[in-house]
Write a protein that holds these residues in place. Structure first.
Motif: not given
Length: 571
Positions: A142-159
């Motif tokens: 049910n996710m509609q809004h995702l924010e990762f701005q200026s985080s240390c995230l290195q990759e997105l999962p295929a999911g």
């Protein structure tokens, strides 16, 4: 208070912890502890089984208690800008949670079982230490809004492709280097933000499958275009696209953009960076009617930038929406020409590190300019130049002036001798800043140039040492319209032999200021002449400020070694 449903303690700094009795508020639905000194929550919080809204943002909270898993009715949880480093595994029990904001917390990873939060619609992990996402993220259907701005995230999962309801995805300024193929499955995605993300590859065809996409931000991002990757033409297939921010580093990509009327209509921010094939000149004309911001950087072969259209034909050009022009690190740029019309909305120009820039022609034609910033342009001699066939005389142009200009900054322009040959009309000017411009001795100001608007004049130590310079300071003092006492003008530090020449005088009221300034100026010039044998005088920083009520401030040891020229007005 057993029936209390709403408790708002926000902005209360009287306590650092809640009393254990908080658990007795069995009917409580809403609890706001934002902007407090709270460092921990009592275990009795587990008794608030009807609580639906818990706001902890900008508190000093260091952890969430395990008992939070008992708040099974919770819909909204906001521990953003706190000191939380981890989330308890018991959070998996918050199956009705819809909004979770962890913005700028110290969170390093998501807990096991996070995928149980199937009702979650909003998740903000911006500014956190999160480097990866668990595979169970795919369960957040049910996710509609995702924010990762200026985080240390290195990759997105295929999911990520399983979040079929996702409409907003912000990956700006993260460490992501590639996007999974599955991102093309987000058929309801409306907003994709990839600003300042240096992608090695965007999967070919993935973007064109985002059929509902309305906003695409690739500004200040680098991506590799080729037979196996994304290309600009994919954007043309997006029927609902209304906003495009784009960075391009090749002339080939620029030509593709210019050849697409559809993309030109939706492009808002355009950055040209390192376009090696962009040679000689570029004209910013009718082609960019919808773009609001253009940045040209590191185009070292570019010699000339023309703003506007030819004088004979500009009436046929539509009005441009361009508001901001940034020229930076263009080492070969020599000239900026301002043509007629069409750029009526241009309000800000910034020119940095254009070392060979010698001329800016007819800047006065940009009547909507509010801000001018020029720095590290070593060959520039005059800020506002006229083209050779300009028939307007100086007096007429001076009366016209830059009506909207409120801020002008000139830094490290060593050959600059003039801003304009005579006084200009600046009815909106608030701040003028000049530093490291040793040859600039006169400002384009008169007693009426910025009447009622000028608040600050900031000057560096090399500026305004001649008698003409003092005339400028006199004009600035008058036009600033000070109606209370002007408290301090002090300090000219002598040159090589360190012979001090200090001047400090007090001006009682504005209607007496002009005569007093003239008298003291003559005295000062005489004293400067008397010290000529000790070498050329060196000024300290000059700072004229119109602000709150103030007094003459000296250090307890007298004037500082770098004294300021500062005036303040009381209300």
């Amino acid at each position: 208070m057993p029936l209390l449903r709403v408790l708002d303690l926000s902005h209360s700094f009287m306590f650092k912890e809640l009393p254990a009795g908080i658990g007795n508020l069995a009917e409580l639905r809403y609890l706001n502890l934002s902007h407090t000194d709270i460092v921990s929550l009592p275990e009795e919080m587990r008794n608030l089984v009807k609580l639906q809204h818990l706001n902890l943002q900008h508190s000093f909270l260091q952890e969430l208690p395990a008992g939070i898993g008992s708040l099974v009715e919770l819909r909204y949880l906001n521990p953003s800008a706190t000191r939380i480093r981890s989330l308890p595994e018991e959070m998996r029990n918050l199956v009705k949670l819809q909004h979770l904001n962890l913005w700028h917390s110290f969170l390093q990873e998501l807990p096991v079982g996070f995928g149980n939060l199937a009702e979650l619609r909003y998740l903000n992990l911006s500014g956190t230490g999160i480097t990866s996402l668990p595979e169970e993220m795919k369960n957040l259907v049910n996710m509609q809004h995702l924010e990762f701005q200026s985080s240390c995230l290195q990759e997105l999962p295929a999911g990520i492709g399983d979040l079929a309801e996702l409409q907003y995805l912000n990956l700006s300024n993260t460490w992501i280097r590639s996007l999974p193929e599955e991102i093309g499955n987000l058929v309801k995605l409306k907003h994709l933000d990839l600003r300042t993300v240096f992608l090695d590859r965007i999967p070919q065809g993935a973007i064109s499958r985002l059929s509902e996409l309305r906003v695409m931000k690739l500004y200040n991002s680098m991506w590799e275009e080729g037979s196996e990757g994304f290309n600009i033409s994919e954007l043309e297939s997006l029927e609902h696209l209304i906003h495009l921010d784009l960075t391009t580093s090749t002339v080939h990509d620029l030509e593709r953009l210019l050849g697409s009327s559809k993309l030109l209509k939706v492009t808002r921010f355009l950055q040209l960076e390192g376009c090696e094939g962009l040679t000689t000149s570029i004209r910013l004309s009718y082609l960019f009617t919808e773009i609001r911001r253009i940045s040209i950087e590191k185009c070292n072969m570019l010699e000339e930038v023309t703003i506007g259209a030819d004088g004979e034909t500009y009436d046929d050009y539509p009005v441009s929406s361009l508001e901001y022009l940034h020229l930076r690190n263009n080492s070969g740029l020599k000239c900026i020409l301002v043509g007629c019309g069409c750029f009526e909305n241009l309000s800000s120009i910034s020119i940095e590190h254009c070392y060979k820039l010698k001329k800016i022609d007819s800047l006065l034609q940009l009547e909507s300019l509010e801000k001018i910033e020029i720095s590290n342009c070593y060959e520039l001699e005059e800020v506002i130049s006229k083209i050779a066939d300009d028939d307007d005389d100086d007096e007429e142009v001076g009366d016209k002036g830059l009506m909207q200009l409120s801020f002008i900054s000139l830094k490290n322009v060593p050959k600059l001798t003039s801003i304009w040959s005579d006084a200009l009309h600046f009815p909106s000017l608030e701040v003028m800043e000049v530093s490291a411009c040793p040859k600039l001795k006169k400002l384009p100001l008169s007693l009426h140039s910025a009447h009622n608007s000028l608040r600050e004049i900031r000057g560096g130590k090399e500026c305004m040492m001649t008698s003409k310079g003092f005339d400028d300071i006199e004009a600035c003092l008058m036009l600033s319209n000070y109606r209370a006492e002007l408290h301090r003008i002090a300090a000219i530090r002598a040159g090589p032999n360190k012979k001090d020449l200090d001047l400090a005088y007090h001006i009682e009221h504005l209607h007496m200021a002009k005569q007093k300034i003239r008298e003291e100026k003559l005295k000062l010039e005489d004293r400067c002449s008397a010290t000529a044998t000790y070498g050329r005088a060196d000024t300290s920083d000059i700072h004229i400020h119109k602000g709150s009520k103030g007094k003459l401030r000296n250090s307890k040891h007298g004037l500082s070694s770098r004294p300021n020229l500062q005036m303040e007005e009381g209300s």
